[in-house]
Scaffold this motif. Structure first.
Motif, PDB file in Angstrom:
ATOM      1  N   GLY A 109       0.807  -1.210   0.000  1.00  0.00           N
ATOM      2  CA  GLY A 109       0.000   0.000   0.000  1.00  0.00           C
ATOM      3  C   GLY A 109       0.844   1.266   0.000  1.00  0.00           C
ATOM      4  N   PRO A 110       1.788   1.412   0.948  1.00  0.00           N
ATOM      5  CA  PRO A 110       2.678   2.583   0.906  1.00  0.00           C
ATOM      6  C   PRO A 110       3.540   2.646  -0.347  1.00  0.00           C
ATOM      7  N   TYR A 111       3.954   1.492  -0.903  1.00  0.00           N
ATOM      8  CA  TYR A 111       4.695   1.534  -2.170  1.00  0.00           C
ATOM      9  C   TYR A 111       3.827   2.180  -3.252  1.00  0.00           C
ATOM     10  N   GLU A 112       2.569   1.754  -3.300  1.00  0.00           N
ATOM     11  CA  GLU A 112       1.653   2.313  -4.302  1.00  0.00           C
ATOM     12  C   GLU A 112       1.444   3.808  -4.073  1.00  0.00           C
ATOM     13  N   ALA A 113       1.341   4.190  -2.796  1.00  0.00           N
ATOM     14  CA  ALA A 113       1.203   5.616  -2.490  1.00  0.00           C
ATOM     15  C   ALA A 113       2.433   6.390  -2.965  1.00  0.00           C
ATOM     16  N   GLY A 114       3.618   5.824  -2.739  1.00  0.00           N
ATOM     17  CA  GLY A 114       4.838   6.472  -3.194  1.00  0.00           C
ATOM     18  C   GLY A 114       4.875   6.614  -4.702  1.00  0.00           C
ATOM     19  N   ARG A 115       4.411   5.589  -5.402  1.00  0.00           N
ATOM     20  CA  ARG A 115       4.399   5.658  -6.864  1.00  0.00           C
ATOM     21  C   ARG A 115       3.432   6.733  -7.356  1.00  0.00           C
ATOM     22  N   LEU A 147       8.096   4.014   6.617  1.00  0.00           N
ATOM     23  CA  LEU A 147       9.092   3.088   6.082  1.00  0.00           C
ATOM     24  C   LEU A 147       8.717   2.605   4.687  1.00  0.00           C
ATOM     25  N   GLY A 148       7.427   2.400   4.435  1.00  0.00           N
ATOM     26  CA  GLY A 148       7.003   1.966   3.107  1.00  0.00           C
ATOM     27  C   GLY A 148       7.327   3.015   2.051  1.00  0.00           C
ATOM     28  N   LEU A 149       7.052   4.264   2.358  1.00  0.00           N
ATOM     29  CA  LEU A 149       7.365   5.346   1.428  1.00  0.00           C
ATOM     30  C   LEU A 149       8.869   5.500   1.237  1.00  0.00           C
ATOM     31  N   ALA A 150       9.622   5.370   2.334  1.00  0.00           N
ATOM     32  CA  ALA A 150      11.078   5.446   2.241  1.00  0.00           C
ATOM     33  C   ALA A 150      11.633   4.290   1.420  1.00  0.00           C
ATOM     34  N   SER A 151      11.023   3.117   1.537  1.00  0.00           N
ATOM     35  CA  SER A 151      11.465   1.959   0.766  1.00  0.00           C
ATOM     36  C   SER A 151      11.203   2.158  -0.719  1.00  0.00           C
ATOM     37  N   TRP A 152      10.090   2.817  -1.049  1.00  0.00           N
ATOM     38  CA  TRP A 152       9.837   3.154  -2.461  1.00  0.00           C
ATOM     39  C   TRP A 152      10.904   4.115  -2.970  1.00  0.00           C
TER      40      TRP A 152
END
Length: 264
Positions: free
Chosen positions: A80-86, A239-244
């Motif tokens: 979910g956070p990866y998708e938000a980052g994208r 962390l999810g956004l930082a990982s993206w």
């Protein structure tokens, strides 16, 4: 992805870059706080509820297994956070629905990666049982009794040392497997073999900075576990956004994959 014999290029990074990714992830969190904090509340509520259930059932060993094993399942929960980052990268403001139901994640290659992580988690749980069984013949039904055994006895110290060493090796292998592959699989052009190979190549090219990145992720997740997972409300989407951001910095692609793009 036609560089390096059909594989995407991998960039070198320095020891300062993991801290840059954390800063960028926090800035992204402030750009869409409502849906991302909402997602974090869902993850924190689920984790805290499960931990409380184990605690109330006096399942001390499994509560500890959940706490330390969270690092193995976090990459899939972070879709979910990866998708938000994208979406933030392309100028969109993601909604909670788009973060919870990530359409690019509902495909076979993502399922394969998730299955691999599940098998690693189950293997780690079995190893943890073996280490515990070799350390003591007693059963500790409460969290307090188990903590006292682990922290105040020589056998408990040996258990913690052995568990940390073995668990650390398994955790770093898992990190190497998914640090790039999990966010990369949001691109429908990528398959699980290319994604995981790229992830291993990334860590091999940047062993020091990636070890630091792994340590920062583990430290923040374990610190969140110390709050009964309540801190995940902020820490998990951050962390999810930082990982993206880390994925975009490490893998050499000219632009973000178009949303809803289909393989050529």
């Amino acid at each position: 992805m036609d560089a390096n014999g059909g594989l995407p290029g991998v960039r070198r990074v320095g020891f300062a870059d993991p801290f840059v990714w954390l800063g960028q992830g926090y800035s992204d969190l402030l750009r869409a706080p409502v849906p991302l904090i909402g997602y974090g509340m869902m993850i924190a509520g689920l984790s805290s509820g499960l931990l409380y259930g184990l605690y109330a059932s006096d399942a001390a060993f499994w509560a500890l297994t959940l706490t330390f094993g969270f690092v193995f399942i976090a990459p899939m929960l972070a879709m979910g956070p990866y998708e938000a980052g994208r979406r933030l990268e392309t100028g969109e403001r993601p909604s909670l629905g788009q973060i919870v139901f990530v359409r690019p994640a509902f495909r076979q290659d993502v399922a394969y990666l998730g299955l691999a992580l599940l098998l690693i988690y189950l293997f780690w749980g079995r190893i943890a049982q073996i280490v515990f069984g070799l350390s003591t013949y007693q059963m500790y039904d409460t969290i307090e009794a188990f903590t006292a055994f682990a922290l105040t006895t020589a056998e408990g110290h040996n258990m913690l040392l052995a568990g940390t060493l073995v668990g650390g090796v398994i955790a770093f292998f898992t990190f190497t497997l998914v640090v790039v592959s999990a966010p990369m699989l949001l691109d429908p052009r990528a398959n699980v073999f290319v994604a995981t190979l790229t992830s291993f190549r990334t860590v091999a090219l940047n062993p020091g900075p990636m070890l630091l990145w792994a340590a920062l992720i583990c430290a923040l997740l374990l610190a969140s576990a110390a709050t009964g997972f309540l801190a995940l409300v902020v820490v998990f989407p951050w962390l999810g956004l930082a990982s993206w951001r880390a994925y975009r910095a490490l893998v050499a692609e000219t632009e973000a994959a178009p949303l809803g793009a289909q393989p050529a």
